[in-house]
Design a protein around this motif. Structure first.
Motif, PDB file in Angstrom:
ATOM      1  N   THR A 136       9.859  37.704  -8.887  1.00 10.81           N
ATOM      2  CA  THR A 136      10.708  38.865  -8.604  1.00 10.81           C
ATOM      3  C   THR A 136       9.873  40.140  -8.686  1.00 10.81           C
ATOM      4  O   THR A 136       8.887  40.206  -9.419  1.00 10.81           O
ATOM      5  N   ASN A 137      10.303  41.164  -7.920  1.00 12.90           N
ATOM      6  CA  ASN A 137       9.564  42.430  -7.898  1.00 12.90           C
ATOM      7  C   ASN A 137      10.050  43.370  -9.005  1.00 12.90           C
ATOM      8  O   ASN A 137      10.807  42.961  -9.903  1.00 12.90           O
ATOM      9  N   HIS A 138       9.656  44.632  -8.913  1.00 14.82           N
ATOM     10  CA  HIS A 138       9.995  45.602  -9.956  1.00 14.82           C
ATOM     11  C   HIS A 138      11.494  45.870 -10.036  1.00 14.82           C
ATOM     12  O   HIS A 138      11.982  46.404 -11.032  1.00 14.82           O
ATOM     13  N   GLU A 139      12.246  45.521  -8.992  1.00  8.75           N
ATOM     14  CA  GLU A 139      13.705  45.659  -9.009  1.00  8.75           C
ATOM     15  C   GLU A 139      14.388  44.337  -9.357  1.00  8.75           C
ATOM     16  O   GLU A 139      15.611  44.206  -9.211  1.00  8.75           O
ATOM     17  N   ASN A 148       4.425  48.862 -11.338  1.00  8.32           N
ATOM     18  CA  ASN A 148       4.769  48.080 -10.158  1.00  8.32           C
ATOM     19  C   ASN A 148       4.870  46.611 -10.583  1.00  8.32           C
ATOM     20  O   ASN A 148       4.111  45.759 -10.152  1.00  8.32           O
ATOM     21  N   LYS A 149       5.816  46.364 -11.458  1.00 12.73           N
ATOM     22  CA  LYS A 149       5.893  45.094 -12.160  1.00 12.73           C
ATOM     23  C   LYS A 149       6.389  43.960 -11.259  1.00 12.73           C
ATOM     24  O   LYS A 149       7.349  44.115 -10.515  1.00 12.73           O
ATOM     25  N   VAL A 150       5.708  42.829 -11.346  1.00 12.17           N
ATOM     26  CA  VAL A 150       6.177  41.584 -10.745  1.00 12.17           C
ATOM     27  C   VAL A 150       6.347  40.584 -11.877  1.00 12.17           C
ATOM     28  O   VAL A 150       5.494  40.493 -12.759  1.00 12.17           O
ATOM     29  N   ASN A 166      15.516  38.865  -1.402  1.00 11.73           N
ATOM     30  CA  ASN A 166      15.645  40.293  -1.682  1.00 11.73           C
ATOM     31  C   ASN A 166      16.937  40.654  -2.430  1.00 11.73           C
ATOM     32  O   ASN A 166      17.470  41.739  -2.284  1.00 11.73           O
ATOM     33  N   ARG A 197       1.982  41.894 -13.469  1.00 11.04           N
ATOM     34  CA  ARG A 197       1.369  43.137 -12.987  1.00 11.04           C
ATOM     35  C   ARG A 197       1.720  44.245 -13.946  1.00 11.04           C
ATOM     36  O   ARG A 197       2.499  44.071 -14.884  1.00 11.04           O
ATOM     37  N   MET A 227      -2.299  39.123  -7.801  1.00 11.59           N
ATOM     38  CA  MET A 227      -1.264  38.093  -7.785  1.00 11.59           C
ATOM     39  C   MET A 227      -1.844  36.752  -8.220  1.00 11.59           C
ATOM     40  O   MET A 227      -3.017  36.481  -8.012  1.00 11.59           O
ATOM     41  N   ILE A 252      11.349  37.518  -4.455  1.00 14.76           N
ATOM     42  CA  ILE A 252      10.381  37.624  -3.360  1.00 14.76           C
ATOM     43  C   ILE A 252       9.698  36.284  -3.097  1.00 14.76           C
ATOM     44  O   ILE A 252       8.975  36.143  -2.118  1.00 14.76           O
TER      45      ILE A 252
END
Length: 471
Positions: free
Chosen positions: A171-174, A243-245, A199, A239, A141, A178
């Motif tokens: 933002t996370n992989h979705e 597991n993309k951020v 979220n 990333r 990170m 975050i």
């Protein structure tokens, strides 16, 4: 509380009394909820708030080493406080920055007076839970964004991202949010109308960001305009794809665009004024020419021609400004102006064998419109004098205009090889020159002794409105 409210706010006596009554119960709420309680009021005619009351639970390690009563509160650190003031509704934020740089969870409710106006806000603060992360995650990170990756017994501190005016959104992989810095919180809150958006998939809330997420480039820029607001969005994947951020950096261009539009409108308005001035001068010129046709006397015709030359000199300034569509600063090329005036006057002169040269030593001299008008009239008057008096009884001669720079001064020499003039004779033209040089250019006018002809010199300083462009 009463003194603070009277000094910094516009609250009435009844409003202050209501807050004082609430203050008496603040310690009980703090003890019962095991949290920190505050009352904040907006500072009169300012964009920040002030702490007027506080209460701490007795058995907790204090978030604050000293009392914060009387401290100023800024929106960039505590956005929920200002959201409650503006909307008159409760607001929450999972991360706010305290007066001592401590990150807390904050819940805010507005306090109303009997007229339904928000007079203050009641704030509840809890120390944020700090979760320990493994070293592998930490390494993956970006350091500047992660303020909570510390051991549980360490207090996280605000990072550089909290102080930036750009919106920082992680933002996370979705594509779910975050992390946001305070500016990012305000960005999402203002555009979505949400007070809580942890979220949530940001591309579902803002469909215009879908294009940003669909782009596969490592770093992607996109300028977007939504509901009258303009943004530059920069997307940086940080990333791997499994597991993309994604890091979004959003810069609000709305205010800049508004200022650009205002400047453009002012520029258009100024150019329109210049057009009208130029057209009006042409109308005056046409009227004088019509009148000139009905004059039989040679001396009267000469007077009309002198007036026409003066008007043309002024008009030349506006013509040069309007020739350059990008000339927002109204810069006038002084050398080009001198050539334009000289050519016109030589064409209208009764003597055809007079030669005129302009020397400038490659000097790129510019000035703003007001100074340019003064210079134009000065050049016009001195050329008219030379053409009228220097070559009496002769059909040929030479006039020279020489521009040069001497340290921080500009010198304009106008000389001829005519009959000569040792001192200035009182006349309208000479009075115009003297006044313009002294009052408009803050310069000096000198007649330099010469063995042959007349040599005049105008000196004036380089300044904000008279400047030299270097290659």
């Amino acid at each position: 509380m009463e003194k603070l409210c009277q000094k910094y706010t516009s609250l009435s006596t009844a409003d202050i009394a209501k807050l004082q009554q609430l203050e008496t119960t603040l310690a009980y709420y703090a003890e019962l909820a095991e949290c920190y309680m505050f009352i904040d009021c907006m500072v009169d005619k300012q964009s920040h708030a002030i702490v007027v009351a506080e209460a701490f639970p007795k058995k907790h390690n204090h978030l604050y080493e000293q009392s914060v009563i009387g401290k100023i509160v800024f929106e960039s650190f505590e956005p929920a406080v200002f959201s409650a003031f503006r909307k008159g509704e409760k607001a929450s934020v999972s991360r706010a920055i305290t007066q001592e740089g401590i990150t807390v969870e904050q819940h805010v409710i507005p306090i109303f007076n009997d007229d339904g106006q928000v007079i203050a806000v009641l704030i509840k603060e809890n120390r944020m839970e700090v979760k320990e992360q493994n070293n592998e995650v930490v390494q993956q990170m970006p350091f500047a964004l992660i303020e909570h990756i510390v051991k549980p017994d360490f207090q996280p501190v605000p990072v550089v991202s909290d102080l930036l005016v750009e919106s920082i959104i992680l933002t996370n992989h979705e594509n779910k949010v975050i992390y946001t810095n305070p500016a990012g919180y305000r960005f999402i809150s203002e555009l979505s109308g949400r007070d809580s958006f942890d979220n949530i998939a940001i591309d579902e809330v803002f469909p215009f960001l879908q294009e940003v997420y669909d782009e596969d480039d490592d770093v992607f820029f996109l300028e977007i305009t939504v509901d009258g607001k303009s943004f530059i969005v920069k997307k940086i994947p940080i990333r791997n794809q499994s597991n993309k951020v994604t890091l979004l950096i959003i810069h609000d261009l709305t205010e800049l665009k508004l200022k650009e539009n205002e400047l453009m409108m002012k520029t258009f308005a100024i150019r329109e004024i210049h057009h009208r001035v130029k057209n009006n001068l042409q109308t005056v010129t046409s009227l004088l020419r019509l009148q000139m046709r009905n004059v039989a006397s040679t001396s009267q015709k000469a007077a009309f021609q002198e007036a026409l030359n003066r008007i043309y000199s002024i008009s030349s300034v506006y013509e040069l400004i309007l020739e350059n569509a990008d000339n927002a600063e109204e810069k006038v090329d002084v050398i080009a102006l001198a050539k334009k005036i000289s050519n016109k006057m030589m064409n209208t002169a009764s003597t055809t064998d007079i030669q005129l040269t302009i020397q400038h030593d490659n000097l790129q001299l510019f000035c703003h419109s007001k100074k340019a008008v003064s210079l134009a009239l000065i050049i016009c008057e001195l050329l008219q004098n030379a053409l009228k008096y220097a070559f009496t009884g002769r059909q040929e001669g030479l006039i020279t205009l020489h521009f040069c720079q001497e340290n921080s001064m500009i010198s304009l020499h106008i000389s001829d090889n005519g009959v000569g003039m040792h001192e200035a004779k009182p006349s309208l033209g000479m009075e115009i020159v003297m006044r313009l040089v002294e009052y408009d250019l803050a310069g000096t006018f000198t007649i330099i002794p010469s063995d042959r002809g007349t040599h005049t010199q105008i000196q004036f300083p380089v300044c904000e409105e008279v400047f030299i462009l270097n290659d």
